[in-house]
Design an enzyme around this catalytic site. Structure first.
Site, PDB file in Angstrom:
ATOM      1  N   ASP A 169     -55.718  17.535 -22.417  1.00  0.00           N
ATOM      2  CA  ASP A 169     -54.642  18.380 -21.906  1.00  0.00           C
ATOM      3  C   ASP A 169     -54.666  19.783 -22.494  1.00  0.00           C
ATOM      4  O   ASP A 169     -53.960  20.669 -22.009  1.00  0.00           O
ATOM      5  CB  ASP A 169     -53.277  17.737 -22.210  1.00  0.00           C
ATOM      6  CG  ASP A 169     -53.156  16.340 -21.626  1.00  0.00           C
ATOM      7  OD1 ASP A 169     -53.626  16.141 -20.494  1.00  0.00           O
ATOM      8  OD2 ASP A 169     -52.614  15.459 -22.310  1.00  0.00           O
ATOM      9  N   ASP A 172     -48.648  15.874 -17.687  1.00  0.00           N
ATOM     10  CA  ASP A 172     -49.755  14.923 -17.647  1.00  0.00           C
ATOM     11  C   ASP A 172     -49.126  13.542 -17.490  1.00  0.00           C
ATOM     12  O   ASP A 172     -47.923  13.371 -17.745  1.00  0.00           O
ATOM     13  CB  ASP A 172     -50.554  15.021 -18.952  1.00  0.00           C
ATOM     14  CG  ASP A 172     -51.573  13.906 -19.086  1.00  0.00           C
ATOM     15  OD1 ASP A 172     -52.402  13.755 -18.176  1.00  0.00           O
ATOM     16  OD2 ASP A 172     -51.517  13.176 -20.091  1.00  0.00           O
ATOM     17  N   ASP A 193     -50.319  15.240 -24.057  1.00  0.00           N
ATOM     18  CA  ASP A 193     -50.391  14.596 -25.378  1.00  0.00           C
ATOM     19  C   ASP A 193     -51.809  14.486 -25.920  1.00  0.00           C
ATOM     20  O   ASP A 193     -51.994  14.203 -27.094  1.00  0.00           O
ATOM     21  CB  ASP A 193     -49.790  13.185 -25.308  1.00  0.00           C
ATOM     22  CG  ASP A 193     -50.742  12.202 -24.629  1.00  0.00           C
ATOM     23  OD1 ASP A 193     -51.199  12.504 -23.510  1.00  0.00           O
ATOM     24  OD2 ASP A 193     -51.038  11.149 -25.215  1.00  0.00           O
TER      25      ASP A 193
END
Length: 337
Positions: free
Chosen positions: A248, A43, A244
């Protein structure tokens, strides 16, 4: 004895060494899974980029200063219900300008794309330009022109709509983590394919691709990230997904190995196989290399234990191996393992 300790001893030592570096594996299966990874997908926001992006520009449809304060209060009211890094940035920006967040009757996430709520009987939404277009929100000519300028400069962009009309925009400036390039180079040396999966616009994705020299896929929703994880698995093999935030969690669950940065929110931790206590990206190549060494050691241990037993047990059955030598051989075998 050698066979009984061949795998557990190596795993325990690996888990202990990883914990000292702030890497927590869910268990031995996570170590084995990470050792087989051939793709590492990241990400962007809060993972490759620093965790605290700043509001670089705040724009409203109206030029009246009192309207600016009202729009900012509404945005901060929605944002304070979210743990997303961009939401935290808006709340900090409002506090810095002395604006109190508006009370929201309801504030809920919209499929990982943004937030929806109600303020003074008005329906308000905060999210990406893509989300505004998907919900058919009207964007005035002035803000549309400003959004194009913001995107061209490579800033992140969030929009605030009220009753289906965009009334404000936030441009976010963020920097790559200082260790990002080093971490990417180390992962590449481990013969892993690297890909960045981001919900940010394509221009920002192109900047990341250029700065890090990695494959980047932009304009992705959380569900689309799952599709990309499956594509990467089909093309290159097992995938590790690093993220994080709450958004996600679906991609981490879909990957062969989910890695949560900074341990993430509760849901992200629960779907992850590996939790990083800190935000140093260099612990990722360390963890992959450690996992591979551990699995290699386990295989060597098992090979030695099986070879020893395959030779010694038949000899003992035939009476050609004396008990004292068998006892010595057993101790030596266990020590080698």
């Amino acid at each position: 004895c050698a066979l009984g300790i061949a795998t557990p001893m190596a795993m325990w030592l690996a888990l202990g060494k990883a914990a000292k570096r702030g890497v927590l594996f869910v268990g031995g299966a996570a170590v084995e899974g990470l050792a087989k990874v051939r793709v590492v997908a990241f990400d962007k926001t809060g993972t490759l980029s620093d965790g605290e992006p700043q509001v670089a520009e705040f724009l409203t449809e109206s030029t009246a200063s009192n309207e600016d304060g009202h729009v900012l209060a509404v945005a901060a009211g929605l944002s304070r219900s979210s743990t997303h890094v961009l939401s935290r940035s808006i709340v900090r920006y409002a506090a810095g300008r002395g604006v109190e967040p508006s009370a929201t009757a309801v504030a809920v996430p919209i499929g990982g794309a943004g937030l929806s709520g109600e303020v003074a009987s008005h329906k308000v939404q905060l999210g990406s330009l893509k989300m505004m277009q998907a919900t058919s929100a009207v964007i005035g000519d002035t803000l549309m022109a400003q959004s194009a300028r913001i995107v061209e400069r490579g800033y992140g962009l969030s929009c605030l709509s009220r009753d289906g009309r965009v009334i404000g925009m936030f441009a976010f400036a963020e920097q790559l983590r200082p260790e990002a390039r080093d971490a990417v180079a180390r992962i590449r040396k481990l013969d892993c394919r690297i890909c960045v999966l981001t919900g940010d616009h394509s221009v920002r994705g192109a900047i990341i691709a250029r700065d890090l020299g990695v494959e980047t896929v932009a304009d992705l929703s959380p569900d689309e990230k799952i599709t990309q994880v499956r594509r990467l698995r089909c093309e290159s093999g097992r995938v590790a997904m690093v993220g994080d935030g709450l958004n996600d969690a679906p991609a981490l669950a879909a990957a062969d190995v989910g890695i949560a940065m900074g341990c993430g929110p509760d849901l992200t931790r629960r779907t992850a196989d590996v939790c990083l206590l800190g935000n140093d990206l260099r612990t990722i190549p360390f963890a992959i290399e450690l996992a591979r060494r551990t699995v290699r050691t386990v295989k060597i241990n098992l090979a030695w234990a099986f070879a020893y037993n395959l030779v010694a047990i038949p000899m003992a059955m035939m009476g050609t191996l004396r008990p004292v030598y068998a006892a010595i051989a057993m101790v030596v075998s266990s020590l080698i393992v």
